[in-house]
Design a protein around this motif. Structure first.
Motif, mmCIF file in Angstrom:
data_model
loop_
_atom_site.group_PDB
_atom_site.id
_atom_site.type_symbol
_atom_site.label_atom_id
_atom_site.label_comp_id
_atom_site.label_asym_id
_atom_site.label_seq_id
_atom_site.Cartn_x
_atom_site.Cartn_y
_atom_site.Cartn_z
ATOM 1 N N TRP A 179 0.836 -1.194 0.000
ATOM 2 C CA TRP A 179 0.000 0.000 0.000
ATOM 3 C C TRP A 179 0.873 1.248 0.000
ATOM 4 N N LYS A 180 0.328 2.317 -0.537
ATOM 5 C CA LYS A 180 0.904 3.640 -0.378
ATOM 6 C C LYS A 180 0.090 4.356 0.685
ATOM 7 N N LEU A 181 0.766 4.750 1.757
ATOM 8 C CA LEU A 181 0.121 5.452 2.866
ATOM 9 C C LEU A 181 0.441 6.934 2.756
ATOM 10 N N CYS A 182 -0.587 7.752 2.647
ATOM 11 C CA CYS A 182 -0.403 9.190 2.506
ATOM 12 C C CYS A 182 -0.792 9.901 3.798
ATOM 13 N N THR A 183 0.093 10.783 4.251
ATOM 14 C CA THR A 183 -0.214 11.651 5.375
ATOM 15 C C THR A 183 -0.331 13.077 4.851
ATOM 16 N N ALA A 184 -0.499 14.032 5.737
ATOM 17 C CA ALA A 184 -0.598 15.429 5.312
ATOM 18 C C ALA A 184 0.724 15.928 4.747
ATOM 19 N N GLU A 185 1.865 15.336 5.192
ATOM 20 C CA GLU A 185 3.170 15.855 4.799
ATOM 21 C C GLU A 185 3.958 14.957 3.854
ATOM 22 N N GLU A 186 3.785 13.632 3.960
ATOM 23 C CA GLU A 186 4.627 12.730 3.179
ATOM 24 C C GLU A 186 3.910 11.409 2.936
ATOM 25 N N SER A 187 4.591 10.504 2.237
ATOM 26 C CA SER A 187 4.003 9.206 1.913
ATOM 27 C C SER A 187 4.936 8.090 2.355
ATOM 28 N N PHE A 188 4.355 6.923 2.565
ATOM 29 C CA PHE A 188 5.094 5.744 3.001
ATOM 30 C C PHE A 188 4.662 4.536 2.173
ATOM 31 N N PHE A 189 5.555 3.547 2.110
ATOM 32 C CA PHE A 189 5.269 2.279 1.436
ATOM 33 C C PHE A 189 5.059 1.219 2.502
ATOM 34 N N LEU A 190 3.924 0.534 2.444
ATOM 35 C CA LEU A 190 3.616 -0.523 3.407
ATOM 36 C C LEU A 190 3.697 -1.876 2.717
ATOM 37 N N LYS A 191 4.306 -2.830 3.386
ATOM 38 C CA LYS A 191 4.338 -4.203 2.881
ATOM 39 C C LYS A 191 3.914 -5.138 3.999
ATOM 40 N N LEU A 192 2.903 -5.950 3.714
ATOM 41 C CA LEU A 192 2.412 -6.933 4.677
ATOM 42 C C LEU A 192 2.660 -8.325 4.100
ATOM 43 N N ASP A 193 3.424 -9.119 4.815
ATOM 44 C CA ASP A 193 3.752 -10.475 4.367
ATOM 45 C C ASP A 193 2.887 -11.464 5.147
ATOM 46 N N TYR A 194 1.903 -12.056 4.444
ATOM 47 C CA TYR A 194 0.998 -13.015 5.058
ATOM 48 C C TYR A 194 1.470 -14.465 4.899
ATOM 49 N N LEU A 195 2.538 -14.687 4.141
ATOM 50 C CA LEU A 195 3.011 -16.051 3.879
ATOM 51 C C LEU A 195 3.913 -16.508 5.026
#
Length: 321
Positions: A42-58
């Motif tokens: 996912w791309k997580l957007c805040t008011a100031e910047e963005s982050f990359f999220l990775k969730l490993d379900y395996l």
């Protein structure tokens, strides 16, 4: 490639709430992001910047993902910001748990995944910076010259024959049987190269394992920069582990060796090690396919791998050595 199930608004709200609670990041929006072979992203957007999220379900891959996070953190601590930046939790941990997944948060890199002949020079230059920061004691496996990858494949094949319960298993078994003589031949070649290479194992460095497939050209706020991301498969290994994928081309071998010399790295590629890694990685990827059968039907991918996959040119080169 991991295909995430459809996520409803409740799931997204809970993920945003969890990230604010654990990381102190007040996200305003979640957008789907391009993913690699593993992980929900996912791309997580805040008011100031963005982050990359990775969730490993395996479950079988989660420890590998966590190990990769520690490698990124180490390389960043050495000033190599082109590997991405892991954002720690408020408690200083490199990952968190969410719905049984391992969650990693990274600073957002604005770029495009590109791999061409022209990107090899900057890719090799970035790799050399990593090699220069090799040190012992990191939580990384060490490569060996062995035929274990082929042995594991044949064991996995036998296990699938005994319990062909996964979607497409029957077709996959028929495909493997059709290619049995080829597989046996490549197992013999791998064993021969392993015995040849183990006599002179050579120096080991921190290697990526799939640098070309994870080379990003920066754009927007990151224009003019290049990145090497996804360090899940980092390993102490001879440098042929990074060079083999283009090692079938004389110009690429020369470029790799010249880049090593310019960076004062006392190493020169050897053809026998390139041959070893060509056969080793052929079986490595087959094992990855079979490991993922509980999650996806990979018949088409495996068929393409045998008939017209990108790896065939590498194997044709190795067959001449």
């Amino acid at each position: 490639m991991y295909v995430a199930p459809s996520r409803d608004a409740a799931y997204k709200r809970e993920l945003l709430r969890t990230i604010e609670e654990i990381y102190g990041i007040a996200g305003r929006q979640l957008l789907p992001a391009s993913s690699g072979y593993y992980g929900e992203t996912w791309k997580l957007c805040t008011a100031e910047e963005s982050f990359f999220l990775k969730l490993d379900y395996l479950l079988y891959h989660q420890a590998i993902f966590e190990r990769g996070l520690s490698v990124v953190a180490y390389l960043c601590s050495q000033g190599l910001d082109f590997v991405g930046e892991v954002v720690p939790t408020k408690e200083g941990k490199l990952s968190a748990s969410f719905h049984g997944a391992v969650l990693g948060v990274f600073r957002w890199l604005e770029g495009e995944n590109v791999e061409t002949d022209a990107t090899k020079a900057p890719e090799y230059q970035l790799l050399c910076q990593v090699y220069q920061h090799t040190r012992p004691g990191l939580p990384l496996p060490s490569a060996e010259f062995s035929s274990q990858a082929a042995l594991t494949f044949f064991e996995n094949w036998q296990a699938l024959e005994k319990d062909p319960v996964y979607p497409g298993a029957g077709e996959i078994l028929a495909l493997l049987e059709e290619n049995r003589s080829l597989l046996e031949q490549r197992r013999e070649r791998l064993d021969a190269f392993a015995r040849r290479c183990e006599k002179e194992p050579g120096d080991c460095y921190i290697t990526h394992g799939d640098a070309g497939g994870n080379f990003f050209v920066g754009k927007g706020k990151d224009a003019g920069k290049n990145f090497l991301v996804d360090w899940d498969e980092a390993m102490y290994a001879p440098l042929e582990r990074d060079a083999w994928v283009m090692g079938c081309y004389p110009w690429a071998r020369e470029l790799f060796n010249n880049t090593l010399r310019r960076n004062n790295i006392p190493y020169e590629l050897r053809l026998d090690r390139l041959g070893f890694y060509s056969y080793h990685m052929f079986f490595f990827y087959l094992n990855e396919f079979l490991s993922c059968l509980p999650f996806w039907n990979l018949y088409q991918r495996i068929e393409d791998y045998f008939e017209n996959g990108w790896i065939l040119e590498r194997l044709q080169f190795a067959d001449t050595l």
